[in-house]
Design a protein around this motif. Structure first.
Motif, PDB file in Angstrom:
ATOM      1  N   GLU A 193       0.826  -1.238   0.130  1.00 13.92           N
ATOM      2  CA  GLU A 193      -0.020  -0.188  -0.046  1.00 13.92           C
ATOM      3  C   GLU A 193       0.588   1.372  -0.299  1.00 13.92           C
ATOM      4  O   GLU A 193       0.684   2.602  -0.043  1.00 13.92           O
ATOM      5  CB  GLU A 193      -1.048   0.046   1.569  1.00 13.92           C
ATOM      6  CG  GLU A 193      -0.131   0.036   2.267  1.00 13.92           C
ATOM      7  CD  GLU A 193      -1.395   0.419   3.722  1.00 13.92           C
ATOM      8  OE1 GLU A 193      -0.968   0.784   4.619  1.00 13.92           O
ATOM      9  OE2 GLU A 193      -1.954  -0.306   4.165  1.00 13.92           O
ATOM     10  N   THR A 194       2.296   1.031  -0.300  1.00 16.09           N
ATOM     11  CA  THR A 194       2.571   2.240   0.228  1.00 16.09           C
ATOM     12  C   THR A 194       3.732   3.198  -0.614  1.00 16.09           C
ATOM     13  O   THR A 194       4.235   3.528  -0.767  1.00 16.09           O
ATOM     14  CB  THR A 194       4.240   1.946   0.897  1.00 16.09           C
ATOM     15  OG1 THR A 194       5.018   1.079   0.113  1.00 16.09           O
ATOM     16  CG2 THR A 194       3.875   1.422   2.743  1.00 16.09           C
ATOM     17  N   SER A 195       3.604   2.438  -2.266  1.00 17.71           N
ATOM     18  CA  SER A 195       4.231   2.621  -3.544  1.00 17.71           C
ATOM     19  C   SER A 195       2.568   2.304  -4.948  1.00 17.71           C
ATOM     20  O   SER A 195       2.714   0.851  -4.982  1.00 17.71           O
ATOM     21  CB  SER A 195       5.187   2.557  -3.155  1.00 17.71           C
ATOM     22  OG  SER A 195       5.655   2.464  -5.026  1.00 17.71           O
ATOM     23  N   GLU A 196       2.557   2.893  -5.488  1.00 23.00           N
ATOM     24  CA  GLU A 196       1.773   2.685  -6.786  1.00 23.00           C
ATOM     25  C   GLU A 196       2.490   1.640  -7.999  1.00 23.00           C
ATOM     26  O   GLU A 196       2.199   0.273  -8.218  1.00 23.00           O
ATOM     27  CB  GLU A 196       0.901   3.905  -7.568  1.00 23.00           C
ATOM     28  CG  GLU A 196      -0.289   4.056  -6.522  1.00 23.00           C
ATOM     29  CD  GLU A 196      -0.898   4.939  -7.556  1.00 23.00           C
ATOM     30  OE1 GLU A 196      -0.819   5.459  -8.291  1.00 23.00           O
ATOM     31  OE2 GLU A 196      -2.571   4.763  -6.798  1.00 23.00           O
ATOM     32  N   LEU A 197       3.969   2.550  -8.019  1.00 21.38           N
ATOM     33  CA  LEU A 197       4.920   1.506  -8.181  1.00 21.38           C
ATOM     34  C   LEU A 197       5.374  -0.460  -8.183  1.00 21.38           C
ATOM     35  O   LEU A 197       4.996  -0.627  -8.795  1.00 21.38           O
ATOM     36  CB  LEU A 197       6.149   2.549  -8.894  1.00 21.38           C
ATOM     37  CG  LEU A 197       7.334   2.178  -9.195  1.00 21.38           C
ATOM     38  CD1 LEU A 197       6.941   1.830 -11.175  1.00 21.38           C
ATOM     39  CD2 LEU A 197       8.821   2.654  -8.746  1.00 21.38           C
ATOM     40  N   TYR A 198       5.874   0.022  -6.411  1.00 21.48           N
ATOM     41  CA  TYR A 198       5.734  -1.069  -6.453  1.00 21.48           C
ATOM     42  C   TYR A 198       4.113  -2.303  -6.086  1.00 21.48           C
ATOM     43  O   TYR A 198       4.623  -3.570  -6.309  1.00 21.48           O
ATOM     44  CB  TYR A 198       6.854  -1.256  -5.715  1.00 21.48           C
ATOM     45  CG  TYR A 198       7.856  -0.539  -5.269  1.00 21.48           C
ATOM     46  CD1 TYR A 198       8.681  -0.881  -6.727  1.00 21.48           C
ATOM     47  CD2 TYR A 198       8.331   0.166  -5.048  1.00 21.48           C
ATOM     48  CE1 TYR A 198      10.104  -0.630  -6.395  1.00 21.48           C
ATOM     49  CE2 TYR A 198       9.809   0.651  -5.338  1.00 21.48           C
ATOM     50  CZ  TYR A 198      10.887   0.190  -6.689  1.00 21.48           C
ATOM     51  OH  TYR A 198      12.057   1.258  -7.092  1.00 21.48           O
ATOM     52  N   ASN A 199       3.324  -1.582  -6.280  1.00 17.66           N
ATOM     53  CA  ASN A 199       2.064  -2.182  -5.988  1.00 17.66           C
ATOM     54  C   ASN A 199       1.440  -3.129  -7.180  1.00 17.66           C
ATOM     55  O   ASN A 199       1.442  -4.162  -6.512  1.00 17.66           O
ATOM     56  CB  ASN A 199       0.761  -1.130  -5.332  1.00 17.66           C
ATOM     57  CG  ASN A 199      -0.163  -2.743  -4.845  1.00 17.66           C
ATOM     58  OD1 ASN A 199      -0.370  -3.160  -4.205  1.00 17.66           O
ATOM     59  ND2 ASN A 199      -1.389  -1.956  -5.970  1.00 17.66           N
ATOM     60  N   GLY A 200       2.268  -2.342  -8.566  1.00 15.62           N
ATOM     61  CA  GLY A 200       1.370  -2.700  -9.773  1.00 15.62           C
ATOM     62  C   GLY A 200       0.065  -2.151 -10.394  1.00 15.62           C
ATOM     63  O   GLY A 200       0.065  -2.882 -10.915  1.00 15.62           O
ATOM     64  N   GLY A 201      -0.315  -1.772  -9.382  1.00 12.61           N
ATOM     65  CA  GLY A 201      -2.121  -0.520  -9.345  1.00 12.61           C
ATOM     66  C   GLY A 201      -2.029   0.065  -8.866  1.00 12.61           C
ATOM     67  O   GLY A 201      -1.415   0.473  -7.462  1.00 12.61           O
ATOM     68  N   SER A 202      -3.240   0.707  -8.939  1.00  9.97           N
ATOM     69  CA  SER A 202      -3.517   1.865  -8.914  1.00  9.97           C
ATOM     70  C   SER A 202      -3.907   1.500  -7.024  1.00  9.97           C
ATOM     71  O   SER A 202      -4.638   0.383  -6.412  1.00  9.97           O
ATOM     72  CB  SER A 202      -5.282   2.525  -8.721  1.00  9.97           C
ATOM     73  OG  SER A 202      -5.743   3.698  -8.247  1.00  9.97           O
ATOM     74  N   LEU A 203      -3.745   2.500  -5.946  1.00 10.21           N
ATOM     75  CA  LEU A 203      -4.175   1.945  -4.788  1.00 10.21           C
ATOM     76  C   LEU A 203      -5.653   2.759  -4.283  1.00 10.21           C
ATOM     77  O   LEU A 203      -6.213   2.980  -3.273  1.00 10.21           O
ATOM     78  CB  LEU A 203      -2.723   3.132  -3.524  1.00 10.21           C
ATOM     79  CG  LEU A 203      -1.586   2.520  -4.365  1.00 10.21           C
ATOM     80  CD1 LEU A 203       0.100   2.739  -2.950  1.00 10.21           C
ATOM     81  CD2 LEU A 203      -1.572   1.096  -3.457  1.00 10.21           C
ATOM     82  N   THR A 204      -6.460   3.515  -5.540  1.00 12.05           N
ATOM     83  CA  THR A 204      -7.492   4.345  -5.396  1.00 12.05           C
ATOM     84  C   THR A 204      -8.308   3.485  -5.843  1.00 12.05           C
ATOM     85  O   THR A 204      -9.725   3.394  -5.276  1.00 12.05           O
ATOM     86  CB  THR A 204      -7.477   5.437  -5.504  1.00 12.05           C
ATOM     87  OG1 THR A 204      -6.828   5.689  -6.669  1.00 12.05           O
ATOM     88  CG2 THR A 204      -7.081   6.526  -4.342  1.00 12.05           C
TER      89      THR A 204
END
Length: 651
Positions: free
Chosen positions: A301-312
Motif C-alpha cells: 500500500e506504500t507505492s503504486e509503482l511497487y504495488n503494480g496497480g492503483s491504490l485508490t
C-alpha cells in the motif's frame, strides 16, 4: 517441427522485497527485450530474477485465472453477476468452455515469457563471475514452477521456445511442437527442482525469496502429481498422446514414495518456516508474510509503482490483486433504519477491511461446502477463519450517516456501530426461518428470528446473490484512519501461493497411495497435526471476541482410523478453501466427477432461499483446459495442424 510465436515482453514488472542487511528493494529496469548480453551483467541477472517474482502477480490475484481454479468444483459455483467467463466454468449448462472464453489463458500468456527469462539467466549468469549458484537456482525454481502449472493445466507443452529445448530464445517464431507430459516432467520440472533443492539456501536472501523448503514442496508435489498421472485410475486421456510410462523407468509407486520422502524431509528440516499456532493466524491480514507462507505474489500500500496497480481504484485486471472481489456479494444493499424518520440506509458500507471489500458477486460458495465440508463449526476453527458470516454495522464511517448513533434493524430492535446486522447461521434452526417474499425489510431477503436484532440466513438458504464472504483473502489497509479507506482499490495484501502446511498433506496423500511411512508419520499422524492445529482457537473471528479454547483432542479423536483419498481431499478443502487449489486437487486425483458433479444453491433473486440441485456435465476432456485461441491464431501452420495442436474436443 511446429513452433509458435511467443511475446517475450517482461517490460515494467517490478517487485519490492525486504532485504536483510542489503538493499531493501530489488529494482528491475523496464525493458521490452532481454538479451544474452544483458543477462551476463549483475544488473541483468538481478533484474531477471526480480521479474520472476513480479510475474506471479499476473497469475495469482488475477480474478479470471482464480475463477478457473475454483468455479465448477465442489467448493464454488457462479454468482448472480457472473458473465461468460464464469458461467462456462461451472459446466452446468450455462455455456461451453472453449479456447476463447477459458481464462486459463492468463497462465499461458504469462508463464512462457517468464520461462524464457529464467532460461536466459540460467544460460548466461555464470559469465558474470559474481553470481552464486543459489541465485541461478532461483531461476531454475521459477522455470520449473511455471512448467508444473502449465503441464497440470494444459497437458504437454513446448520445451523449445524457438532456440532449442530449454534454451533462451531472442526471436519470436510462429511454429511450435508440444512435448508430452512425461517429457515436460523428466526434462524440465524434475531436473530444475532437484538442482534448486541442491543450491538454494535454507533461509531467504530477502523476505519472500525462494529457499530449499519451497523447492522441496514443489518437487514433492510434482512427484505426487506425476505418480497419479502414471497410475491414471479413471482412464482420463492425456494430450499429446503418450504411453503412461516413465522415460526413466520408474513406476507410480516409486514417485509416490519420492513425494513422501521429500515432503517429510522438508517437515523435518523447515529452515525458517513452520505452522502458525492457530488457523486464524495463518490468514489474518495483520500477520501476512508469516512463517507458514512459503511463496506469495506480493503487493504494497506504500507505492503504486511497487504495488503494480492503483491504490485508490482497481482496474479489474492484472497485476492488481482483485481475486477477493469475486466472492464478495453486495452487502452494501443491507438496510437498517434511522429511528428519527424510519428511513432505510446502508448500515454496512463498502470498506477496505478484511471482512468486507469490493463486491462483484461473480462466484459463490456451494451450500454443500458450507454444510458438508465445514460440518464441524464448533471444534474446528477453519470455517470461522475462512468466511465472513457476520456483517457488522460501520455506517458512522460514512460522513452522511455519522450522526446516527442507533439504528433499528431486525424485529425493529436497536443496533449500534459494530453490532451484527446480518448473520449467516452455523446450522439450520429447528424452527424454519420466516423469510420475506422478495427483498423485505432487510432489502436483501434475509429473515428474522424472534428476539434477535440481526437479520439471519440459514446455511440451506444461501443463494447466488447472498452468501458468506471469503474473509481469508479480503483486503486490509493501514491507512483507513477513521473512515472506510480505499475499498475500490485492488487488495494490497500478498496473494498466498504456497504454505508450509501443504507438506503434511502431500506426505499424507502419498502414504494413502502406498508410500512406506516413517514412524510417527503415517497419513493419519500427518493429517492430525493439521487437525489438531485447527482445533485451537485464540479469537472468535465472526463473534469479534477473544476465544481461548483448545479442541485439538476432539479433532484428533474424530479423525477416522483409516483415511482415504476422499478424506484427504475434504481436509484439503477445509484448509485451503477458496485459495485456488481445488480444481488442481480434483484433476490430480481424478475425483472431479465424483465429488463435484452435483451441488446445491438457491437462486439469483433476493428472498429466494429454496436450494436447487444443479447437475454438471464433466467430461474426460475437461481435465485439460484448451490452448488459448490467441495462441492458436499466431501459429503459421495449416488449419489441420492447428486442430492437432489444440487439446481434443476444443476445436
Amino acid at each position: 517441427m511446429k513452433r509458435f510465436k511467443l511475446k517475450f515482453l517482461i517490460g515494467a514488472a517490478v517487485i519490492s522485497l525486504s532485504a536483510a542487511g542489503c538493499s531493501d528493494i530489488l529494482e528491475e529496469e523496464p525493458r521490452s527485450l532481454y538479451t544474452p548480453d544483458y543477462f551476463q551483467t549483475e544488473r541483468g541477472v538481478y533484474g531477471g530474477l526480480t521479474s520472476m517474482y513480479a510475474h506471479l502477480r499476473y497469475i495469482y490475484g488475477d480474478a479470471y485465472f482464480y475463477n478457473t481454479t475454483l468455479t465448477g468444483t465442489d467448493e464454488v459455483t457462479y454468482g448472480r453477476d457472473a458473465d461468460e467467463n464464469f458461467l462456462v466454468m461451472d459446466l452446468s449448462g450455462r455455456g461451453i468452455i472453449n479456447p476463447t472464453n477459458s481464462r486459463a489463458d492468463r497462465l499461458w500468456t504469462n508463464a512462457f515469457p517468464n520461462i524464457n527469462t529464467a532460461s536466459g539467466v540460467i544460460e548466461n549468469a555464470t559469465a558474470v563471475g559474481t553470481i552464486s549458484p543459489a541465485l541461478i537456482a532461483e531461476a531454475r525454481f521459477f522455470r520449473a514452477f511455471d512448467y508444473f502449472l502449465l503441464v497440470q493445466t494444459f497437458g504437454g507443452v513446448p520445451l523449445d521456445l524457438g532456440a532449442g529445448e530449454l534454451k533462451f530464445n531472442r526471436n519470436p517464431v510462429r511454429t511450435s511442437v508440444r512435448n508430452t507430459v512425461p517429457e515436460v516432467y523428466t526434462k524440465a520440472i524434475f531436473p530444475d527442482l532437484l538442482k534448486a533443492v541442491e543450491d538454494l539456501p535454507t533461509t531467504s536472501r530477502v523476505t519472500g525469496s525462494v529457499t530449499k523448503t519451497v523447492a522441496r514442496l514443489y518437487l514433492a508435489k510434482a512427484y505426487l502429481t506425476y505418480a497419479w498421472w502414471l497410475e491414471n485410475p479413471n482412464n482420463i486421456p492425456t494430450y499429446p498422446e503418450a504411453p503412461r510410462t516413465d522415460p526413466d523407468g520408474h513406476n507410480a509407486q516409486w514417485y509416490f514414495q519420492q513425494a513422501y520422502d521429500i515432503a517429510t524431509s522438508a517437515i523435518d528440516n523447515p529452515g525458517g518456516y513452520g505452522l502458525q499456532p492457530t488457523y486464524y493466524d495463518v490468514n489474518l491480514a495483520q500477520n501476512d508474510r508469516n512463517k507458514e507462507i512459503l511463496l506469495y505474489a506480493d503487493h504494497t500500500e506504500t507505492s503504486e509503482l511497487y504495488n503494480g496497480g492503483s491504490l485508490t481504484f482497481g482496474s479489474g485486471g492484472a497485476p492488481d490483486n482483485f481475486a477477493s472481489w469475486m466472492m464478495t456479494w453486495n452487502y452494501t444493499l443491507i438496510r437498517s433504519y434511522n429511528p428519527a424518520n424510519n428511513v432505510g440506509f446502508a448500515s454496512v458500507d463498502r470498506e477496505a477491511a478484511q471482512a468486507l471489500g469490493r463486491p462483484w458477486t461473480r462466484m459463490a460458495p456451494t451450500i454443500n461446502a458450507i454444510k458438508n465440508t465445514f460440518a464441524d463449526k464448533v471444534n474446528d476453527s477453519r470455517y470461522d477463519g475462512t468466511f465472513t458470516t457476520v456483517y457488522r454495522g460501520n455506517w458512522t464511517k460514512q460522513p452522511a450517516n455519522s450522526t446516527i448513533a442507533v439504528a433499528l434493524n431486525a424485529n425493529n430492535l436497536e443496533v449500534r456501530p459494530g453490532d451484527a446486522i446480518l448473520t449467516f447461521l452455523n446450522e439450520d434452526p429447528a424452527t424454519p426461518i420466516a423469510y420475506p417474499a422478495g427483498a423485505g425489510r432487510s432489502n436483501i431477503g434475509a429473515g428474522e428470528v424472534p428476539g434477535r436484532a440481526d437479520y439471519v440466513i440459514a446455511p440451506s438458504g444461501i443463494s447466488r446473490i447472498v452468501y458468506p464472504g471469503l474473509w481469508k483473502i479480503g483486503p486490509y489497509r493501514t491507512d483507513n484512519g477513521t473512515g472506510l479507506g480505499q475499498p475500490n482499490a485492488g487488495s494490497t495484501r500478498p496473494f498466498n501461493i504456497a504454505k508450509f502446511s501443504e507438506l503434511y498433506f502431500i506426505a499424507a496423500e502419498a502414504a494413502v497411495k502406498g508410500a512406506i511411512p516413517l514412524p510417527g508419520k503415517s497419513a493419519r499422524d500427518l493429517i492430525n497435526v493439521i487437525r489438531a492445529r485447527a482445533g485451537k482457537w485464540r479469537w472468535d473471528n465472526n463473534g469479534n471476541a477473544a476465544k481461548v479454547e483448545d479442541n485439538s483432542a476432539a479433532m484428533i479423536a474424530a479423525t477416522p482410523a483409516t483415511i482415504d483419498i476422499n478424506y484427504i481431499l475434504a481436509e484439503r478443502s477445509r484448509e485451503y478453501y477458496g485459495e485456488g487449489y481445488r480444481w488442481y486437487d480434483l484433476v490430480r486425483t481424478q475425483k472431479w466427477n465424483e465429488l463435484a458433479s452435483t451441488y446445491q444453491i438457491a437462486g439469483t433473486a433476493f428472498g429466494d432461499h429454496t436450494p436447487a440441485t444443479v447437475t454438471r456435465t464433466i467430461e474426460p476432456h475437461h481435465y485439460l483446459r484448451p490452448i488459448p485461441q490467441a495462441q492458436i491464431d499466431r501459429l503459421d501452420i495449416s488449419a489441420a495442424e492447428k486442430a492437432t495442436y489444440q487439446n481434443p474436443k476444443y476445436n
